[in-house]
Design a protein around this motif. Structure first.
Motif, short mmCIF file in Angstrom:
data_model
loop_
_atom_site.label_atom_id
_atom_site.label_comp_id
_atom_site.label_asym_id
_atom_site.label_seq_id
_atom_site.Cartn_x
_atom_site.Cartn_y
_atom_site.Cartn_z
N VAL A 1 -2.48 11.14 -0.64
CA VAL A 1 -2.19 11.64 -1.93
C VAL A 1 -2.94 12.47 -2.41
O VAL A 1 -4.15 12.82 -2.24
N ALA A 2 -2.27 13.56 -3.75
CA ALA A 2 -2.97 14.20 -4.51
C ALA A 2 -2.79 13.88 -5.64
O ALA A 2 -1.85 13.70 -6.24
N THR B 1 -7.28 18.92 -8.70
CA THR B 1 -6.63 17.94 -7.79
C THR B 1 -7.82 17.18 -6.97
O THR B 1 -8.57 18.08 -6.33
N VAL B 2 -7.60 15.93 -6.77
CA VAL B 2 -8.37 15.15 -5.73
C VAL B 2 -7.43 14.69 -4.88
O VAL B 2 -6.59 14.22 -5.18
N THR B 3 -7.99 14.76 -3.56
CA THR B 3 -7.24 14.28 -2.49
C THR B 3 -7.75 12.89 -1.92
O THR B 3 -8.85 12.94 -2.03
N ARG C 1 -5.08 1.88 -6.28
CA ARG C 1 -6.45 2.34 -5.96
C ARG C 1 -6.30 3.20 -4.62
O ARG C 1 -5.69 2.97 -3.94
N LEU C 2 -7.27 4.15 -5.17
CA LEU C 2 -7.27 5.29 -4.19
C LEU C 2 -8.70 5.57 -3.49
O LEU C 2 -9.75 5.10 -4.13
N SER C 3 -8.90 5.70 -2.14
CA SER C 3 -9.97 6.39 -1.68
C SER C 3 -10.27 7.83 -1.72
O SER C 3 -9.29 8.46 -1.08
N THR C 4 -11.05 8.38 -2.28
CA THR C 4 -11.38 9.79 -2.28
C THR C 4 -12.74 10.39 -2.20
O THR C 4 -13.58 9.41 -1.78
N ALA D 1 0.79 11.80 -12.53
CA ALA D 1 -0.38 12.49 -11.99
C ALA D 1 -0.52 12.35 -10.72
O ALA D 1 -1.77 12.77 -9.97
N LEU D 2 0.33 11.77 -9.99
CA LEU D 2 0.19 11.29 -8.56
C LEU D 2 1.35 12.11 -7.60
O LEU D 2 2.35 11.91 -7.93
N ARG D 3 0.94 12.70 -6.47
CA ARG D 3 1.80 13.18 -5.44
C ARG D 3 1.31 12.61 -4.14
O ARG D 3 0.29 12.67 -3.97
N HIS D 4 2.39 12.54 -3.16
CA HIS D 4 1.91 12.50 -1.81
C HIS D 4 1.17 13.88 -1.44
O HIS D 4 1.56 15.00 -1.83
#
Length: 333
Positions: A204-205, A213-215, A227-230, A245-248
């Motif tokens: 995700v981005a 942008t945080v991937t 929940r994301l791991s970045t 705020a989220l995209r693949h």
């Protein structure tokens, strides 16, 4: 990078933290009693991505006597947000400048260096560091992109799909990020999208703020959100912000990718991408690759023409004259 203020018996220790985390106080040395960052030296990498709001927050947070070093490639696309802090500081000549003109080694370095001066050169790539994949239409571009990420690049270079990024001109269109991410998810991480359209394992981005942008990768969901791991650690995207705020993120735009580099990059240029191409766009997209670059090419002569002739529009800002005015002597005013 930041260096903590040394104590009487302690030498400064350098650390590396994301700029957003430094400014928010979630990482780095923290603030002193006056609210300034406890720093003697701050080095900001990828400084062309600084928009004017973040630049102002950064400068206001520095204590008197702190040294600020802005580092970055002036040829890449500028910030997605307003302003051109890095370019204006360079043009105003208000501080010492140190230029490094040593390109990255090998065929990729040769290719990107040529683009920087307006030349799209054919380079010798005996190790398949650069591969051109001609396509006739957007449908074929999507098909070949998925094939490259899932099969060809892993087989030829031993790189997993997680080590490859796809870069295209925009979000819309038949081969934009939406179409590419739909096809890549179906191949790499199929699922019902049970968490607001996302599944654990999805790339995700995330845009925590406009222009940034945080991937990362989806870990799961809980009552607080997704929940994301970045690279900045675990992040929770509130439920109400997931849609906006989220995209693949298997496929990104060049602006989203500008601050990162990956072992392999696939740049997708279907026929309708031609109007969005410019020298800084091509320089940025091609320059994200460390070991291998595949170009899914359907724009014919628009690619070399954009490199030779199309520069980024000049941004109109007040920062450059303000910086020049700061150094003006009374006789010059």
């Amino acid at each position: 990078h930041d260096a903590e203020r040394p104590g009487d018996e302690e030498r400064a220790v350098g650390t590396t933290v994301p700029l957003a985390a430094l400014l928010s106080g979630t990482a780095g040395p923290g603030r002193d009693e006056e609210g300034a960052l406890a720093l003697d030296l701050l080095v900001v990498l990828d400084a062309p991505q600084l928009d004017v709001e973040t630049g102002a927050m950064l400068v206001e947070a520095l204590p008197d006597g702190c040294r600020l070093v802005l580092g970055g490639d002036p040829e890449v696309l500028g910030s997605a947000g307003p302003g051109a802090v890095f370019a204006d500081a360079l043009a105003a000549r208000v501080c010492p400048r140190v230029a490094s003109r040593r390109p990255d080694p090998g065929p990729l370095g040769e290719l990107v260096s040529g683009i920087g001066v307006g030349e799209l050169n054919q380079v010798e790539a005996p190790g398949k560091e650069v591969v051109i994949v001609p396509v006739r239409d957007a449908g074929e571009a999507v098909h070949r992109t998925v094939q490259l990420v899932a099969d060809s690049v892993p087989r030829a270079f031993g790189l997993s799909p997680e080590q490859t990024r796809v870069i295209t001109v925009g979000h819309g269109g038949s081969a934009g990020t939406r179409a590419l991410n739909t096809a890549l998810k179906q191949r790499l991480n199929p699922g019902p999208g049970r968490f607001g359209g996302y599944d654990p394992g999805d790339r995700v981005a995330y845009a925590p703020a406009p222009g940034r942008t945080v991937t990362g990768t989806v870990l799961g969901a809980d009552p607080e959100g997704l929940r994301l791991s970045t690279g900045e650690g675990e992040v929770v995207v509130p439920k109400e912000r997931v849609e906006s705020a989220l995209r693949h993120g298997w496929a990104l735009t060049a602006h989203q990718a500008a601050g990162g580099r990956w072992p392999a990059v696939v740049v997708v240029l279907p026929g309708d991408a031609a109007p969005g191409l410019s020298r800084p766009w091509v320089y940025t997209a091609f320059g994200r690759a460390e070991r291998h670059l595949s170009v899914v090419h359907g724009v014919d002569q628009a690619l070399p023409r954009s490199v030779a002739e199309v520069l980024a529009p000049t941004r109109t800002t007040r920062l450059r004259p303000l910086l020049i005015g700061l150094l003006a002597t009374p006789d010059e005013e």
